[in-house]
Each structure stands twice: as structure tokens, then as C-alpha cells.
Design an enzyme around this catalytic site. Sequence first.
Site, PDB file in Angstrom:
ATOM      1  N   ARG A  61      34.891 -30.296  31.517  1.00  0.00           N
ATOM      2  CA  ARG A  61      33.799 -29.316  31.342  1.00  0.00           C
ATOM      3  C   ARG A  61      33.340 -28.770  32.692  1.00  0.00           C
ATOM      4  NH1 ARG A  61      28.649 -30.986  27.783  1.00  0.00           N
ATOM      5  NH2 ARG A  61      28.118 -32.132  29.656  1.00  0.00           N
ATOM      6  N   LYS A 160      27.569 -25.090  32.375  1.00  0.00           N
ATOM      7  CA  LYS A 160      26.524 -26.021  32.807  1.00  0.00           C
ATOM      8  C   LYS A 160      26.220 -25.708  34.271  1.00  0.00           C
ATOM      9  CE  LYS A 160      25.276 -30.852  32.105  1.00  0.00           C
ATOM     10  NZ  LYS A 160      23.924 -30.582  31.583  1.00  0.00           N
ATOM     11  N   GLU A 193      19.513 -25.419  20.438  1.00  0.00           N
ATOM     12  CA  GLU A 193      19.592 -26.799  20.940  1.00  0.00           C
ATOM     13  C   GLU A 193      18.278 -27.139  21.628  1.00  0.00           C
ATOM     14  OE1 GLU A 193      22.486 -27.186  24.109  1.00  0.00           O
ATOM     15  OE2 GLU A 193      22.016 -25.184  24.863  1.00  0.00           O
TER      16      GLU A 193
HETATM   17  N1  PMP Z   1      22.363 -29.181  25.798  1.00  0.00           N
HETATM   18  C1  PMP Z   1      21.909 -29.016  27.045  1.00  0.00           C
HETATM   19  C2  PMP Z   1      21.209 -27.756  27.424  1.00  0.00           C
HETATM   20  C3  PMP Z   1      22.095 -30.046  27.999  1.00  0.00           C
HETATM   21  O1  PMP Z   1      21.659 -29.892  29.251  1.00  0.00           O
HETATM   22  C4  PMP Z   1      22.738 -31.241  27.609  1.00  0.00           C
HETATM   23  C5  PMP Z   1      22.896 -32.368  28.590  1.00  0.00           C
HETATM   24  N2  PMP Z   1      23.999 -32.183  29.398  1.00  0.00           N
HETATM   25  C6  PMP Z   1      23.191 -31.352  26.284  1.00  0.00           C
HETATM   26  C7  PMP Z   1      22.990 -30.294  25.408  1.00  0.00           C
HETATM   27  C8  PMP Z   1      23.930 -32.577  25.821  1.00  0.00           C
HETATM   28  O2  PMP Z   1      25.237 -32.582  26.354  1.00  0.00           O
HETATM   29  P1  PMP Z   1      26.008 -33.924  26.667  1.00  0.00           P
HETATM   30  O3  PMP Z   1      26.077 -34.698  25.384  1.00  0.00           O
HETATM   31  O4  PMP Z   1      27.337 -33.473  27.142  1.00  0.00           O
HETATM   32  O5  PMP Z   1      25.221 -34.646  27.709  1.00  0.00           O
END
Ligand code: PMP
Length: 296
Positions: A61, A160, A193
Site C-alpha cells: 500500500r 495514505k 469511513e
Molecule cells: N481509514 C483511514 C482514514 C485510516 O487512516 C485508517 C488507518 N490507517 C483506516 C481506515 C484503517 O486502515 P488499516 O486497517 O489499514 O489500518
Amino acid sequence: MSDNPFAPRPDLKVFLDGQIVPVDQAKISVFDHGLLYGDGVFEGIRSYNGRVFELDAHVQRLFDSAKAIRLTIPMSAQQIKDAIYQTMEANGLQDAYIRLVVTRGVGYLGLAPTRTANPSVFVITDQIELYPPELYREGMNIITVSTIRNHPNAMPPPIKSLNYLNNILAKIECVDAGALEAIMLNVDGLVAECTGDNVFIVRQGRLQTPSSDAGILPGITRAVVMRLAAQRGIDVQEKQLLRYDLYVADECFLTGTAAEVVPITQIDGRQIGDGKPGPITQQLLDDFKAATRGER
Ligand code: PMP
């Protein structure tokens, strides 16, 4: 720095551009575009008992985020993985939260990435406890907020990036309201989210979560939980969800690397299900714990 109660532990060691250095020497230039413009990418990762969880997925990622913003990471995937283990070892950590960051590098005071050089790569490892343990047993109250999630054609949520102001604006609303997490809707009013977590609901025995076209970060914990649910024979649907769907859900939980799997028992003052973490949530929470131990 010593009068800052939130300052890092002074004995912490950080990986910065190929070297492990003491935290007070882990410094980035004020001319780095990562700082000037939030121009860079990152990952939040976790290790359990010395093993980094879903490391390949996180590194993939990171490289995808970098490619999307045309940032060339000056290390290979393997070198990055080695740097993570090296930093954990330097800090004597088995159970760590790992922050992996790539900045655009030092440049001219204009936006163009073409006028920068030498992206920095750093790795912080430390301990983290996002929420108090009782929330995992009793459930958490959350709210929806008015800050909408970035439009995918403006700042694509799957990247990200170091610019988290969209999420921070939502977090400010959430803190003001006395909640620990907040659900953001997208420009069409659909559930996207949380500020740092993905959202799931259970409805009539089925697991439902917003699809990637809602404009979300496709969470790695989300993918693990979807896999675990499928292994239990639970039907998983990625679909458009309205705020209404949250309110009438039988169960709700959030997923994220730092948060893991958090049961939600109230949204916008409405009780979810019977107000206690539901059976499917509990099962997936247990399965997730087993997965972090390499048992599933
Ligand atoms: N959405 C956002 C905006 C985030 O910052 C995160 C944390 N990285 C997540 C969802 C969850 O992603 P992950 O399970 O890969 O940590």
C-alpha cells in the site's frame, strides 16, 4: 521539548535515511515538502510478539500511495521491511506500533515536486493504546460529523498521504462532541469511513461495509476481517450504506491497525442492537486476536 507532556520518550531510537539514531537526532529539514505541503505518504503498522502483522500488504500500500503521487521511494520493499525489524530491535520492542513515513524531500519553496530531491524514509516504533480496554468489552459511542470525506477526484482517500487535515477536521468535531471516533459521509451523503478506521455493520446475519467507491482507505484490517468472516461462513457485502443503515443495524464495529476491532454500541445517540457488543462482532474480535497470533 522537555516541557511538552506529549514529547516522545527520550530513549527512543528512530530509523532515519538508512541509520538508527536517537530520537533527538531524528530531524527533518523545514524545507522538506512533507512538512511544507504534506507531500509524502505513510503507513501505520503493528507487530505482535515480534512478528509484523500483514507486513507485505502495508508495504504494497505504501508503494501504491507513492506511485499515485509520483514519489519514488529510495529503498526497496525488502530494505523497508528490514528497517522496520531493525527499528523494533533497537527499541527492544516485540509488540509495537510502527509508523513508516516517506517524505517528498528537501526542495525549493514552490509546490512542484520536480524541484525537490532526496525523499526521506523514517520508521518510528513505539507502544500504542488507542482506546481503554473496557471499550472492547462494553462497546463505544460514536457520532457522524458534518465534515465530508475527501472527494476521490480531489484527494483520493486510498492514498495514505501525509495530508490528513480532512480527517483532523472531522476529529476536531468528534473531540468537541466528547466522542472518541466519528463517521464521515461522502459528498453523496453515503457512509464512507471513520477518521482513522473503517466501518462495518451486521444486518440479519450479514456483514456489510461501504465499498471502495464510497471513497475510503481500503483498510488492511478491513481486508483481514472480511477474510475471517468468510472463513466463518458469514456473508460479506460491500455496498452503499446510508446513515439510516447504521441506525437500524443489529451490530456495528470499526476496524483499523491501531484500533483493531472495536464494538460500537451507540451512534448519534441511537442504541445499536441491544446496546452490547453483538455475537458476530465478538466472534470476529476473537478471530482477529487469533490472527495477530498467527493462529488463523
Ligand atoms: N481509514 C483511514 C482514514 C485510516 O487512516 C485508517 C488507518 N490507517 C483506516 C481506515 C484503517 O486502515 P488499516 O486497517 O489499514 O489500518
